[in-house]
Enzyme design. Structure first.
Site, short mmCIF file in Angstrom:
data_model
loop_
_atom_site.label_atom_id
_atom_site.label_comp_id
_atom_site.label_asym_id
_atom_site.label_seq_id
_atom_site.Cartn_x
_atom_site.Cartn_y
_atom_site.Cartn_z
N HIS A 67 0.82 -1.22 0.00
CA HIS A 67 0.00 0.00 0.00
C HIS A 67 0.85 1.27 0.00
O HIS A 67 0.36 2.35 -0.33
CB HIS A 67 -1.00 -0.01 1.17
CG HIS A 67 -0.44 0.30 2.51
ND1 HIS A 67 -0.18 -0.66 3.45
CD2 HIS A 67 -0.10 1.48 3.09
CE1 HIS A 67 0.29 -0.10 4.55
NE2 HIS A 67 0.35 1.21 4.35
N ASP A 98 0.09 -7.40 1.12
CA ASP A 98 0.54 -6.04 1.43
C ASP A 98 2.06 -5.97 1.57
O ASP A 98 2.57 -5.40 2.55
CB ASP A 98 -0.15 -5.52 2.68
CG ASP A 98 -0.11 -3.99 2.77
OD1 ASP A 98 0.43 -3.36 1.83
OD2 ASP A 98 -0.61 -3.43 3.76
N SER A 176 4.21 2.67 8.14
CA SER A 176 3.96 1.54 7.24
C SER A 176 5.22 1.13 6.49
O SER A 176 5.94 1.97 5.94
CB SER A 176 2.88 1.91 6.22
OG SER A 176 1.63 2.06 6.85
#
Length: 474
Positions: A67, A98, A176
């Site tokens: 992402h 992911d 992230s």
């Protein structure tokens, strides 16, 4: 002596913060420019800038989240303690899990970097340290916490369910893709957080990361295999009795199978799955993956690569047996509505102001009450006769389509009383039609009629009126 002790104390504190093994040297800040598609007006998109984190691993690669780089148009990376940015590109990506691997065009980026290695699946209460570049500052952030839970959960990015590690370390936007480190090695990659919960974050575990890395060793990404069956828990004693299960027998009930599933001719509705590769399946659909720790039986499917074989223990009509099944399909091979898509612009077709598009999960991700009927389609299996659903997304008001302006998110079941297989087949039927009126119909029999000659005559006018450059994207 006091000065010497003070210096030693300062050095010790610094090492305890960043670690004496130079982990911080392998942490990367990632700058992404992305083009986000609009699934309501599929000819439009928006550009956004974001930053996130990553880690250098073996092979001069940067490991991060999918992402972080989804729909990217330009990527730059910068090492901790450096100011120069380097252009990077996506080498492999798994939107399912992911995860992404980046490569940097200038190999000098990696000079002096010791790549981080991987450890195994951490234990409950094991301490982890999370590295990254969260919002709120520009320098490297280091936070610590413990593993509080390991089980299957839904990944926000793909909406699919895989094993994840829950930690109580502080995780914020920008974190992230950063590594979670224990004993100097990666045990997971920061993935997502629960917005309204305090200090609850999730990591992609090493087992999923290693599956991804093993998958791409041949130069292409295949994905995680999908068995193509639907099962029901067997907690009810009465239901277990119906399927002739004694008190010591546990498992889950097969209630549906995809026609394309490799299990289609080996399993049938009403079978009870007792075990997978010798691992007992509990009545709640879980398996023991570590002593006293349980997660979805999907765990033993996720461990397999595409083309691998599993052995299922089954109970059929009170008799136990085993079947071997080769896992040669991914989820999109089975599903009528494919999994969430990234890195592609949405397909559409405009005809007389009527905007048609294939039904996608990207469109269904919006919370809208009118999508309820369409979400039901997302739970259905594809067949050789029907591999995709076409919807009338909206109507661009014009004189030719008066009376139909309120049609939106309308499912097309037939074209000129003929079923279609997928979006391309739908387009072929429309393009090849030479009659007067093109008639569309839903499964309830509601119809729309489009005058072919008028539709073709006003195409350029409608596109110009709504500032649309092209009538279709396939």
């Amino acid at each position: 002596m006091r000065s010497l002790r003070y210096i030693i104390l300062v050095i010790t504190l610094s090492l305890s913060l960043f670690g004496s093994d130079g982990i911080e040297e392998s942490i990367v800040k990632i700058f992404t420019v992305s083009k986000t598609p609009n699934y309501v007006t599929p000819w439009n998109s928006t550009t956004r800038r974001s930053h996130a984190s990553g880690a250098v691993i073996a092979g001069n690669r940067i490991l991060t989240n999918a992402h972080v780089v989804a729909n990217e148009t330009f990527i730059e990376v910068k090492r901790y303690g450096k100011t120069k940015r380097y252009e990077a590109e996506v080498e492999f990506v798994s939107h399912q899990a992911d995860l992404a691997l980046l490569k940097v065009k200038d190999s000098s980026f990696f000079e002096g970097v010791t790549p981080l290695a991987f450890d195994g699946l951490p234990s409950i209460q094991q301490k982890v340290t999370v590295y990254g570049f969260p919002t709120g500052g520009t320098s490297l952030s280091v936070s610590t916490g413990v593993v509080s839970r390991v089980e299957h959960t839904r990944y926000v990015h793909s909406k699919e369910i895989f094993m994840a590690i829950q930690v109580d370390a502080a995780i914020n936007p920008g974190s992230s893709g950063g590594p979670a480190i224990s004993d100097g090695k990666i045990v997971g990659v920061v993935m997502q957080q629960i917005p309204k919960a305090q200090s609850i974050g999730y990591l992609v575990p090493v087992e999923i990361i290693k599956h991804f890395l093993d998958d791409v060793k041949d130069g292409k990404y295949d994905g995680f295999p999908h068995l193509g069956i639907t099962t029901e828990m067997l907690r009810s004693r009465a239901l277990r009795s119906v399927y002739k299960m004694d008190k010591d027998t546990t498992g889950v009930l097969v209630i549906d199978l995809s026609e394309r599933s490799p299990a289609f001719n080996k399993l049938k509705k009403g079978d009870v799955l007792l075990s997978i590769d010798g691992n007992k399946i509990e009545n709640d659909g879980t398996v023991e993956f570590r002593h006293h720790q349980y997660t979805s039986y999907k765990y033993y499917i996720d461990k397999k690569q595409l083309g691998d074989t599993i052995t299922l223990g089954i109970l059929r009509d009170g008799k136990k047996s085993q079947v071997k099944i080769k896992l040669n399909h991914v989820a999109d091979d089975h599903l009528l509505v494919d999994t969430v898509a990234y890195d592609v612009m949405p397909r559409y077709f405009i005809y007389g102001g009527y905007v048609f598009a294939p039904l996608t999960r990207n469109r269904l991700m919006r919370s809208n009450a009118s999508l309820a009927a369409l979400r039901e389609l997302a739970s259905q299996w594809a067949t050789d006769e029907r591999d995709e659903v076409v919807i009338l997304l909206k109507v661009l008001p014009a004189e030719i389509n008066q009376g139909d302006h309120t049609f939106t998110l309308w499912t097309v079941d037939k074209v000129n009383h003929k079923k279609y297989r997928d979006f391309n087949d739908f387009l072929s039927i429309v393009h090849d039609f030479k009659g007067k009126y093109l008639v569309l119909e839903d499964k309830e029999g509601v119809m729309i009629a489009i005058d072919r000659e008028e539709a073709e005559a006003v195409e350029k006018t409608i596109l110009k009126r709504y500032s649309i450059k092209q009538s279709q994207r396939l």
